[in-house]
Design a protein around this motif. Sequence first.
Motif, PDB file in Angstrom:
ATOM      1  N   THR A  11       0.820  -1.229   0.000  1.00  0.00           N
ATOM      2  CA  THR A  11       0.000   0.000   0.000  1.00  0.00           C
ATOM      3  C   THR A  11       0.847   1.270   0.000  1.00  0.00           C
ATOM      4  N   ASP A  12       1.990   1.251   0.664  1.00  0.00           N
ATOM      5  CA  ASP A  12       2.795   2.460   0.886  1.00  0.00           C
ATOM      6  C   ASP A  12       1.985   3.598   1.508  1.00  0.00           C
ATOM      7  N   ILE A  13       1.147   3.296   2.465  1.00  0.00           N
ATOM      8  CA  ILE A  13       0.520   4.360   3.267  1.00  0.00           C
ATOM      9  C   ILE A  13       1.635   5.213   3.859  1.00  0.00           C
ATOM     10  N   GLY A  14       1.605   6.542   3.886  1.00  0.00           N
ATOM     11  CA  GLY A  14       0.595   7.446   3.453  1.00  0.00           C
ATOM     12  C   GLY A  14       0.780   8.023   2.059  1.00  0.00           C
ATOM     13  N   GLY A  15       1.839   7.632   1.251  1.00  0.00           N
ATOM     14  CA  GLY A  15       1.824   7.999  -0.156  1.00  0.00           C
ATOM     15  C   GLY A  15       0.697   7.237  -0.845  1.00  0.00           C
ATOM     16  N   GLY A  16       0.445   6.031  -0.390  1.00  0.00           N
ATOM     17  CA  GLY A  16      -0.678   5.240  -0.881  1.00  0.00           C
ATOM     18  C   GLY A  16      -1.985   5.804  -0.368  1.00  0.00           C
ATOM     19  N   THR A  17      -3.070   5.458  -1.054  1.00  0.00           N
ATOM     20  CA  THR A  17      -4.350   6.087  -0.713  1.00  0.00           C
ATOM     21  C   THR A  17      -5.372   5.120  -0.106  1.00  0.00           C
ATOM     22  N   SER A  18      -4.972   3.887   0.152  1.00  0.00           N
ATOM     23  CA  SER A  18      -5.891   2.982   0.840  1.00  0.00           C
ATOM     24  C   SER A  18      -5.111   1.938   1.622  1.00  0.00           C
ATOM     25  N   VAL A  19      -5.610   1.617   2.806  1.00  0.00           N
ATOM     26  CA  VAL A  19      -5.023   0.534   3.610  1.00  0.00           C
ATOM     27  C   VAL A  19      -5.397  -0.826   3.010  1.00  0.00           C
ATOM     28  N   SER A  20      -6.414  -0.818   2.152  1.00  0.00           N
ATOM     29  CA  SER A  20      -6.980  -2.069   1.646  1.00  0.00           C
ATOM     30  C   SER A  20      -6.104  -2.710   0.580  1.00  0.00           C
ATOM     31  N   MET A  21      -5.776  -3.975   0.764  1.00  0.00           N
ATOM     32  CA  MET A  21      -5.046  -4.696  -0.278  1.00  0.00           C
ATOM     33  C   MET A  21      -5.971  -4.983  -1.470  1.00  0.00           C
ATOM     34  N   LEU A  22      -7.279  -5.005  -1.263  1.00  0.00           N
ATOM     35  CA  LEU A  22      -8.189  -5.147  -2.407  1.00  0.00           C
ATOM     36  C   LEU A  22      -8.098  -3.917  -3.301  1.00  0.00           C
ATOM     37  N   ARG A  23      -8.161  -2.730  -2.679  1.00  0.00           N
ATOM     38  CA  ARG A  23      -8.020  -1.493  -3.462  1.00  0.00           C
ATOM     39  C   ARG A  23      -6.647  -1.450  -4.130  1.00  0.00           C
ATOM     40  N   THR A  24      -5.628  -1.949  -3.439  1.00  0.00           N
ATOM     41  CA  THR A  24      -4.265  -1.945  -3.973  1.00  0.00           C
ATOM     42  C   THR A  24      -4.163  -2.859  -5.199  1.00  0.00           C
ATOM     43  N   LEU A  25      -4.779  -4.040  -5.113  1.00  0.00           N
ATOM     44  CA  LEU A  25      -4.769  -4.954  -6.261  1.00  0.00           C
ATOM     45  C   LEU A  25      -5.498  -4.323  -7.447  1.00  0.00           C
ATOM     46  N   ASP A  26      -6.590  -3.647  -7.144  1.00  0.00           N
ATOM     47  CA  ASP A  26      -7.363  -2.996  -8.206  1.00  0.00           C
ATOM     48  C   ASP A  26      -6.513  -1.946  -8.927  1.00  0.00           C
ATOM     49  N   GLU A  27      -5.870  -1.086  -8.158  1.00  0.00           N
ATOM     50  CA  GLU A  27      -5.048  -0.034  -8.775  1.00  0.00           C
ATOM     51  C   GLU A  27      -3.829  -0.651  -9.469  1.00  0.00           C
ATOM     52  N   GLY A  28      -3.319  -1.739  -8.897  1.00  0.00           N
ATOM     53  CA  GLY A  28      -2.202  -2.441  -9.536  1.00  0.00           C
ATOM     54  C   GLY A  28      -2.616  -2.981 -10.899  1.00  0.00           C
ATOM     55  N   GLY A  47     -14.359  -4.164  -4.165  1.00  0.00           N
ATOM     56  CA  GLY A  47     -14.332  -4.429  -2.717  1.00  0.00           C
ATOM     57  C   GLY A  47     -13.446  -3.477  -1.941  1.00  0.00           C
ATOM     58  N   ASP A  48     -13.674  -3.462  -0.639  1.00  0.00           N
ATOM     59  CA  ASP A  48     -12.847  -2.687   0.289  1.00  0.00           C
ATOM     60  C   ASP A  48     -13.063  -3.295   1.680  1.00  0.00           C
ATOM     61  N   ASP A  49     -12.935  -2.521   2.729  1.00  0.00           N
ATOM     62  CA  ASP A  49     -13.080  -3.108   4.067  1.00  0.00           C
ATOM     63  C   ASP A  49     -14.494  -3.625   4.335  1.00  0.00           C
ATOM     64  N   ASP A 106     -16.545 -11.304   1.600  1.00  0.00           N
ATOM     65  CA  ASP A 106     -17.930 -11.353   1.132  1.00  0.00           C
ATOM     66  C   ASP A 106     -18.051 -10.568  -0.178  1.00  0.00           C
ATOM     67  N   ALA A 107     -18.313 -11.268  -1.256  1.00  0.00           N
ATOM     68  CA  ALA A 107     -18.417 -10.612  -2.568  1.00  0.00           C
ATOM     69  C   ALA A 107     -19.786  -9.952  -2.783  1.00  0.00           C
ATOM     70  N   TYR A 108     -20.649 -10.034  -1.762  1.00  0.00           N
ATOM     71  CA  TYR A 108     -21.988  -9.407  -1.845  1.00  0.00           C
ATOM     72  C   TYR A 108     -22.089  -8.221  -0.875  1.00  0.00           C
ATOM     73  N   ALA A 109     -20.979  -7.638  -0.510  1.00  0.00           N
ATOM     74  CA  ALA A 109     -20.977  -6.731   0.641  1.00  0.00           C
ATOM     75  C   ALA A 109     -21.719  -5.413   0.427  1.00  0.00           C
ATOM     76  N   THR A 110     -21.829  -4.942  -0.796  1.00  0.00           N
ATOM     77  CA  THR A 110     -22.498  -3.656  -1.038  1.00  0.00           C
ATOM     78  C   THR A 110     -23.585  -3.858  -2.095  1.00  0.00           C
ATOM     79  N   PRO A 111     -24.506  -2.907  -2.192  1.00  0.00           N
ATOM     80  CA  PRO A 111     -25.552  -3.047  -3.226  1.00  0.00           C
ATOM     81  C   PRO A 111     -24.953  -3.181  -4.622  1.00  0.00           C
ATOM     82  N   THR A 112     -23.908  -2.421  -4.911  1.00  0.00           N
ATOM     83  CA  THR A 112     -23.283  -2.499  -6.238  1.00  0.00           C
ATOM     84  C   THR A 112     -22.681  -3.879  -6.463  1.00  0.00           C
ATOM     85  N   MET A 113     -22.012  -4.398  -5.439  1.00  0.00           N
ATOM     86  CA  MET A 113     -21.411  -5.728  -5.574  1.00  0.00           C
ATOM     87  C   MET A 113     -22.500  -6.795  -5.741  1.00  0.00           C
ATOM     88  N   ARG A 114     -23.582  -6.654  -5.011  1.00  0.00           N
ATOM     89  CA  ARG A 114     -24.678  -7.639  -5.109  1.00  0.00           C
ATOM     90  C   ARG A 114     -25.255  -7.649  -6.524  1.00  0.00           C
TER      91      ARG A 114
END
Length: 433
Positions: A317-334, A411-413, A383-391
């Motif tokens: 993530t490289d927090i705080g140059g990085g913008t999310s603690v989430s490794m899911l968000r990190t994989l997405d940006e990667g 996904g995120d936290d 959980d891949a159903y965590a938000t309305p958009t994901m559902r």
Amino acid sequence: MSRTILRGRVLSFHRVPEGPDDAASYLYLEDGAVSIEDGKVVAVGDFAATERQGAEIIDHRPHLILPGFIDLHVHYVQSQMMAAYAGSLLEWLNTYTFIEEQKFSQQGHADAVAVDFYDALIRHGTTTAVAYCSSHPRSVDAFFAEAQRRNMLMIGGKVMMDRNAPEGLCDTAQSSYDDSKALLEKWHGVGRGLYAISPRFAITSTPAQMEAAQALVAEHKQAYVQTHLSENDAEISYSMELYPGSADYTGIYEDFGLLGPKTLLGHCIHLNHREAGVLADTGAVAVFCPTSNLFLGSGLFDRERLIKHGVRTGIATDIGGGTSVSMLRTLDEGYKVLQLRGQRLNPFASFHMATRGNAQALGLEETIGSIAPGCAADFVVLDAYATPTMRMRQATVSSLAEELFLLQTLGDDRSVVEVYVAGARAKSTLGGL
Ligand code: GUN
Ligand code: ZN
């Protein structure tokens, strides 16, 4: 001895997946059972075939149980300065970062931020991270003491920096040697903590301090080494002005004996041919920090080129140059960074990278990053159903690969249902959620 069984859809990797159809690269159990005793995995298999006598059963169906995420590069002392508005790396460091890190001369501040940092890791499903503390020894004490309280496998160290920064952050070559040595001896191997010798980067270390780091590395082969390399054009030019005798930026660290299989190098974006060869030969790890590289406009990591050279790689993530603690968000940006490079990352390769791949980068693949007998019971439940958009999107998903890609892209936290650290529930037991 009490045994716990987690029931759910289990996914763990054996090796790098070569494509979305490389089913031999992973274990996937639709109705799996992970048996845990004394903080470790003792068995993994189909639930129906698992001996359950006397065990406590925790049912996570229909969610996915994966090894906990591993973050290879994060600055815990920058937890409160994410999203700082700056044009590029050196401006960002001078305007915000070096101001923020001075607060860690206060023990109370370090203790409070460490608690918040670990809470954030757990909320996002990260069970191991490699962190930079500040130059103040008390920031390191706070970091490891909190890791020990939570029984987490964490790696970190005191930043060594003796020039080109405010006085309140600068140590000296001698004090950085003395303090790092004392902290290493105090914390390495205590609980699950491991020490990383941490010269910040060439710009903030004099040759005398590099020599001190070199001595520490030679005297403590069990420790990791972490620093930054080839993140930004202005950083590279300035580094070469400061070390005109070195062949290139990588050559600076090479000249001081800092490169080896336990060395983690943040960024590695603009490496020349020789530098990539040196990383391959020494076994040092190039750490991809996508959200940070995009946020600071540093450049696009060339994963395929480095892998072709034989360089070991990981992701962070490289927090705080990085913008999310989430490794899911990190994989997405990667994934998006690699798209811009014309490189595809299949969803299995992504999740491998954030789990077993990063464990291998640390040489810890027998301990973390997999769900296998003998490994620590450090898990994330997704959980891949965590938000309305994901559902909504999940309704059209028809394969595990698609589900993983959905998790990483949307996904995120909120997708992290539960986290286990050494077999104990860690997310649902956090206060104040
Ligand atoms: N280079 C030297 N220090 C830092 C830091 O704190 N963050 C990033 N992204 N790069 C650095
Ligand atoms: Zn960094």
